[in-house]
Design an enzyme around this catalytic site. Structure first.
Site, mmCIF file in Angstrom:
data_model
loop_
_atom_site.group_PDB
_atom_site.id
_atom_site.type_symbol
_atom_site.label_atom_id
_atom_site.label_comp_id
_atom_site.label_asym_id
_atom_site.label_seq_id
_atom_site.Cartn_x
_atom_site.Cartn_y
_atom_site.Cartn_z
ATOM 1 N N ASP A 21 0.829 -1.209 0.000
ATOM 2 C CA ASP A 21 0.000 0.000 0.000
ATOM 3 C C ASP A 21 0.866 1.264 0.000
ATOM 4 O OD1 ASP A 21 -2.325 1.438 -0.012
ATOM 5 O OD2 ASP A 21 -2.818 1.113 2.093
ATOM 6 N N GLY A 22 0.335 2.315 -0.596
ATOM 7 C CA GLY A 22 1.002 3.618 -0.522
ATOM 8 C C GLY A 22 1.573 4.123 -1.839
ATOM 9 N N TRP A 26 3.008 7.925 -2.414
ATOM 10 C CA TRP A 26 4.395 8.076 -2.866
ATOM 11 C C TRP A 26 4.433 9.041 -4.059
ATOM 12 C CZ3 TRP A 26 7.180 7.657 -7.274
ATOM 13 C CH2 TRP A 26 8.568 7.577 -7.156
ATOM 14 N N HIS A 38 2.436 3.557 -9.131
ATOM 15 C CA HIS A 38 2.180 2.137 -9.383
ATOM 16 C C HIS A 38 3.354 1.494 -10.138
ATOM 17 C CE1 HIS A 38 -1.710 2.447 -7.638
ATOM 18 N NE2 HIS A 38 -2.230 3.194 -8.599
ATOM 19 N N SER A 66 -7.493 -5.638 -5.019
ATOM 20 C CA SER A 66 -8.575 -6.214 -4.224
ATOM 21 C C SER A 66 -9.884 -6.216 -5.005
ATOM 22 C CB SER A 66 -8.745 -5.424 -2.918
ATOM 23 O OG SER A 66 -9.427 -4.216 -3.167
ATOM 24 N N SER A 67 -10.837 -7.011 -4.522
ATOM 25 C CA SER A 67 -12.141 -7.050 -5.200
ATOM 26 C C SER A 67 -12.845 -5.701 -5.046
ATOM 27 C CB SER A 67 -12.996 -8.192 -4.649
ATOM 28 O OG SER A 67 -12.965 -8.219 -3.241
ATOM 29 N N ARG A 72 -12.060 2.317 -8.042
ATOM 30 C CA ARG A 72 -11.153 3.417 -8.410
ATOM 31 C C ARG A 72 -11.500 3.950 -9.797
ATOM 32 N NH1 ARG A 72 -5.355 2.466 -5.680
ATOM 33 N NH2 ARG A 72 -6.159 1.754 -3.686
ATOM 34 N N LEU A 132 10.842 -20.610 -4.268
ATOM 35 C CA LEU A 132 9.929 -19.640 -3.643
ATOM 36 C C LEU A 132 8.557 -19.794 -4.286
ATOM 37 C CD1 LEU A 132 9.245 -17.064 -1.944
ATOM 38 C CD2 LEU A 132 9.968 -15.727 -3.926
ATOM 39 N N LEU A 196 -6.806 -4.777 7.496
ATOM 40 C CA LEU A 196 -6.595 -5.922 6.598
ATOM 41 C C LEU A 196 -7.171 -5.700 5.208
ATOM 42 C CD1 LEU A 196 -7.168 -9.144 8.758
ATOM 43 C CD2 LEU A 196 -5.135 -8.540 7.456
HETATM 44 C C1 IPE Z 1 -5.518 -2.786 -0.156
HETATM 45 O O1 IPE Z 1 -5.138 -1.462 -0.352
HETATM 46 C C2 IPE Z 1 -5.478 -3.528 -1.434
HETATM 47 C C3 IPE Z 1 -4.162 -3.743 -2.015
HETATM 48 C C4 IPE Z 1 -3.024 -3.417 -1.490
HETATM 49 C C5 IPE Z 1 -4.167 -4.393 -3.286
HETATM 50 P P1 IPE Z 1 -6.213 -0.280 -0.515
HETATM 51 O O2 IPE Z 1 -5.418 0.964 -0.609
HETATM 52 O O3 IPE Z 1 -7.130 -0.591 -1.640
HETATM 53 O O4 IPE Z 1 -7.015 -0.390 0.846
HETATM 54 P P2 IPE Z 1 -7.925 0.670 1.597
HETATM 55 O O5 IPE Z 1 -8.926 1.189 0.599
HETATM 56 O O6 IPE Z 1 -7.025 1.763 2.091
HETATM 57 O O7 IPE Z 1 -8.532 -0.108 2.729
HETATM 58 C C1 IPE Z 2 -1.452 0.312 -3.406
HETATM 59 O O1 IPE Z 2 -1.289 1.684 -3.399
HETATM 60 C C2 IPE Z 2 -1.833 -0.206 -4.786
HETATM 61 C C3 IPE Z 2 -3.172 -0.804 -4.848
HETATM 62 C C4 IPE Z 2 -4.051 -0.833 -3.896
HETATM 63 C C5 IPE Z 2 -3.574 -1.415 -6.091
HETATM 64 P P1 IPE Z 2 -2.505 2.700 -3.351
HETATM 65 O O2 IPE Z 2 -2.855 3.065 -4.749
HETATM 66 O O3 IPE Z 2 -3.603 2.192 -2.509
HETATM 67 O O4 IPE Z 2 -1.815 3.942 -2.649
HETATM 68 P P2 IPE Z 2 -2.475 4.990 -1.654
HETATM 69 O O5 IPE Z 2 -3.105 4.200 -0.536
HETATM 70 O O6 IPE Z 2 -3.495 5.755 -2.446
HETATM 71 O O7 IPE Z 2 -1.343 5.833 -1.194
HETATM 72 MG MG MG Z 3 -4.090 2.402 -0.542
#
Ligand code: IPE
Ligand code: IPE
Ligand code: MG
Length: 243
Positions: A21-22, A26, A38, A66-67, A72, A132, A196
């Site tokens: 995540d993040g 970033w 990404h 995620s589902s 987005r 792995l 989670l």
């Molecule tokens: C969780 O991250 C899904 C993945 C890392 C693929 P999200 O950024 O989608 O989760 P929320 O919306 O903050 O809970």
């Molecule tokens: C994780 O990064 C990638 C996916 C969930 C697919 P994010 O796109 O959720 O990044 P933030 O949470 O917006 O920073």
């Molecule tokens: Mg996120």
């Protein structure tokens, strides 16, 4: 002079799962479009897979989509799917070389047909590798996975193949997409979020959680080692007592 034998390094966790995540934050911090976050995230995947191979970690499971991520904007979903296509094509050689077996969990029927084919090809091509086990969760949701396992049991019972009085954890797990994989020992989530988000709900019952502020594109071997170090400080009791 007393010679003190160095304590052997503890074994790495067998199964590490990561909520990557993040990427968006970033990109924001670097005044770049989210797509660039990404892209950098995909390169962090490469570094992390290499590090796991080096460290002798046997199972790595990555939450990539995620589902719920379909919520987005269309353009962002498209970017993520294009990156996935690129990853599935460009990484196979290296995965092969490093003895990595790739598997995908999640509802793949919801993905574009060409991606489904790329996944199948990658899974078949790496199926003989055992160093792995890399599992990528795509269009994955823990609740949906649990419901599907329940549905499979109900169908078996209705067909007379399963005695409802004999339902147990082992039988239930046979219906999970992670069937055959050990439960994660260590679950890492980057970016400071402490939730989670519907990832491996059943499987993480006794996992150790490490939440780090590091944004996913900045994650690599050093961050993985520091999470493992934290993991080694934990005492896993599984409901028992100390020691
Ligand atoms: C969780 O991250 C899904 C993945 C890392 C693929 P999200 O950024 O989608 O989760 P929320 O919306 O903050 O809970
Ligand atoms: C994780 O990064 C990638 C996916 C969930 C697919 P994010 O796109 O959720 O990044 P933030 O949470 O917006 O920073
Ligand atoms: Mg996120």
């Amino acid at each position: 002079m007393e010679i003190v034998a160095a304590r052997p390094a503890p074994d790495p966790p067998r199964h590490v799962a990561i909520i990557m995540d993040g990427n968006g934050r970033w990109a924001l911090n670097h005044a770049l479009p989210r797509a660039e976050g990404h892209r950098r995230g995909a390169s962090a995947v490469r570094q992390t897979v290499r590090a796991c191979v080096e460290l002798g970690i046997r199972y790595l499971t990555l939450f990539a989509f995620s589902s719920e991520n379909w919520k987005r904007p269309k353009g962002e979903v498209q970017t993520l799917m294009d990156l996935l296509r690129f990853y599935l094509k460009s990484e196979i050689e290296e995965l092969e070389r490093n003895g990595v077996r790739l598997r995908v969990i999640g509802d793949r029927d919801g993905l574009d047909r060409d991606i489904q084919n790329l996944i199948l090809f990658a899974e078949q091509r790496t199926e003989g590798n055992a160093r792995l086990n890399l599992t990528i969760a795509l269009n994955y949701g823990g609740r949906r996975e649990i419901l599907a396992a329940v549905e499979a049991m109900i169908r078996s019972a209705v067909a007379g193949k399963l005695d409802p009085g004999c339902v147990n954890e082992q039988k239930f797990e046979e219906g999970l997409e992670t069937h055959g994989l050990p439960d994660p020992d260590l679950l890492i989530r980057t970016s400071g979020e402490c939730r989670l988000s519907n990832f491996l709900l059943w499987q993480c019952a006794y996992s150790e959680f490490v939440f780090t502020q590091t944004l996913w594109p900045d994650f690599g071997k050093a961050e993985l080692l520091s999470a493992i170090e934290e993991f080694h400080q934990r005492e896993r009791r599984y409901g028992g007592t100390r020691g």
